[in-house]
Design an enzyme around this catalytic site. Structure first.
Site: not given
Ligand SMILES: C[S@@+](CC[C@H](N)C(=O)[O-])C[C@H]1O[C@@H](n2cnc3c(N)ncnc32)[C@H](O)[C@@H]1O
Length: 504
Positions: A247-248, A251-252, A270, A297, A317, A379
């Site tokens: 999620a981090a 924005n979405k 996240e 996770d 995402d 992206c």
């Molecule tokens: C592309 S960013 C997401 C952007 C977000 N959707 C937005 O629009 O603001 C991907 C995020 O997934 C998190 N992430 C990566 N592996 C993960 C996991 N196994 N479980 C949860 N979050 C994870 C990363 O730390 C990162 O913050």
């Protein structure tokens, strides 16, 4: 780092008073140090081909005070970096002390040679200013060596692509309606509604809205068009339980909450504990009362656990290469881009690793028993992270009763024709649309039957991996409370029951 001693009581007329820093001096001094910090982060990430936050998100993080000046300094220094490096090498003035602070040296050298020569307070500034003549003659020698007359010619040498694209803002309908936002923004800018995404407004390129009151109070979010298409493609209904798996910065997540008109629940999961804080800030700014921030996770969430068994829609995402947003991220300013290193062996390895995680995550998303809509988005422009991921899980998706559906059917750019159903997939192009995104929408047919051998669980993960993930998530949950949520923020969480941070 320069030190400024507290003013001592005068011990005689002969003592020279240390001049106090003026506001301009103070601002220049701190901007250079903030810029050096950001520069160090992006250059180190770039050197190791590690995904780090973009220049913009580093500059606009809360720890940077003087955002505009810092951003300009970082971008300008990066733009001139090949020249600055050559000049410093030619001048041969750096000892080991200054080599350890080389990013600050780059910033100050930029200011001395190309910037506005104002207020050079600070030890590093003094050191370089005393060697200004050496720097200038090294620059003159460089021009001669490259057979060029002007700095502009040298810069053309390291051409940068056109990054001008409209500025989009998404109206946070939890706080403001679209027409009111339009009226307010039109006082300063030419604004029109986007023809595709509801609640999205289009402004001319380069409008700087970072300090705009509507942005500061969370009434509008600066969010690109393609990024705003993702939650809209999922189209969750008010009252549903929805999971934002990765999620981090959120924005979405907050877009989902707005689409659901604040009704139902969004679980924002996240993994990264640094980014959780950013996510929680975004949620707080949005004013959404139906978001639960969850530090975990995604792969370790058990779809059969009661909190998830009612999830109707999942937005996935995941981490990706970000190759579709290099212009937006200003990655074209980074040394690796200039050197054409983007497609090297390391990169292939990195993409393979990312794709492997993306497949696992999408496979896991398919296991949530009540999920009927899943959006997978990146992206990235790479097939390996997009169509290949979708293609690899299609048989499993079908066995769970999912099929590909067509988000935004009126959008002309669809997936690459490398799998059956590619026309359902959605792509945006980094050149034509100014950013490269990918969206796949899966929907479950009503009454579809789940094959018993594929019942919702984490069976695609090895047992060791599942245990490891569970332990990791428990350990991290223990860390998060004392380290991240102190003081005011903790008070806010406890005093306002509208969004919660859950610790597994
Ligand atoms: C592309 S960013 C997401 C952007 C977000 N959707 C937005 O629009 O603001 C991907 C995020 O997934 C998190 N992430 C990566 N592996 C993960 C996991 N196994 N479980 C949860 N979050 C994870 C990363 O730390 C990162 O913050």
């Amino acid at each position: 780092m320069a030190r400024f001693k507290a003013k001592q009581p005068s011990s005689g007329a002969a003592e020279k008073k240390k001049p106090r820093m003026s506001n301009a001096e103070r601002s220049a001094y701190f901007s250079r140090r903030e810029a050096a910090k950001v520069l160090r982060s992006v250059l180190q990430g770039d050197a190791h081909r590690r995904a780090v936050a973009s220049i913009k998100s580093l500059v606009y993080s809360p720890s940077i005070k003087n955002k505009k000046a810092t951003f300009a300094l970082v971008c300008q220094t990066l733009k001139h970096l090949p020249i600055i490096k050559d000049v410093l090498e030619g001048a041969n003035i750096l000892n080991s002390r200054w080599k350890r602070q080389v990013e600050l040296v780059y910033i100050i050298t930029y200011d001395i040679l190309f910037g506005q020569e104002i207020s050079f307070v600070g030890e590093a500034e003094k050191f370089l200013l005393q060697r200004k003549a050496s720097l200038q003659s090294a620059l003159a020698r460089l021009l001669v060596r490259k057979k060029m007359k002007r700095i502009e010619d040298l810069l053309d040498h390291y051409q940068t692509p056109d990054v001008s694209k409209p500025r989009y803002v998404r109206v946070n309908t939890l706080k403001l309606d679209v027409d009111s936002a339009l009226i307010e923004l039109r006082k300063q800018y030419m604004v029109e509604k986007d023809d595709l995404v509801p609640d999205l407004l289009k402004l001319p390129p380069k409008c700087d809205l970072h300090d705009h009151p509507l942005v500061m109070n969370g009434s509008v979010f600066m969010q690109g068009k393609a990024s705003s298409m993702v939650a809209a493609a999922l189209d969750p209904e008010p009252g549903w339980e929805v999971l934002d798996a990765c999620a981090a910065p959120g924005n979405k997540t907050v877009h989902l909450a707005a689409l659901m008109r604040g009704k139902g629940k969004v679980i924002a999961c996240e993994l990264n504990k640094e980014r959780i804080k950013r996510l929680a800030d975004t949620v707080r700014l949005s004013g959404a009362c139906n978001i639960e921030v969850f530090h975990s996770d995604f792969l370790s969430l058990d779809p059969k656990d009661p909190p998830y068994s009612k999830v109707r829609a999942i937005l996935l995402d995941p981490s990706c290469s970000g190759s579709g947003t290099v212009a937006e991220r200003l990655d074209h300013l980074l040394p690796s881009h200039a050197a054409g290193l983007s497609a090297n062996v390391d990169e292939t390895e990195r993409l393979t690793k990312l794709a492997s995680f993306q497949k696992k995550a999408l496979t896991h998303a398919l296991c949530f028993p009540q999920a009927e809509r899943i959006v997978y988005s990146t992206c990235s422009i790479h097939q390996i992270e997009n169509e290949d991921v979708v293609k690899s899980i299609l048989p499993l998706a079908a066995s769970h009763g999912f099929r590909l559906a067509t988000p935004f059917p009126q959008w002309h750019r669809r997936g690459l024709p490398v799998l059956e159903g590619f026309e359902h997939l959605l792509r945006t192009d980094p050149v034509e649309d100014k950013e490269g995104f990918f969206i796949a929408l899966f929907i479950k047919e009503e009454g579809s039957v789940i094959h018993p051998s594929l019942s919702p669980d984490s069976s695609h993960l090895s047992r060791v991996e599942r245990t490891k993930r569970k332990n990791l998530s428990k350990k991290e949950a223990r860390i998060i409370m004392p380290t991240l949520f102190g003081g005011m923020f903790k008070m806010f969480l406890y005093s306002k029951p509208c969004f919660r941070v859950n610790l597994k």
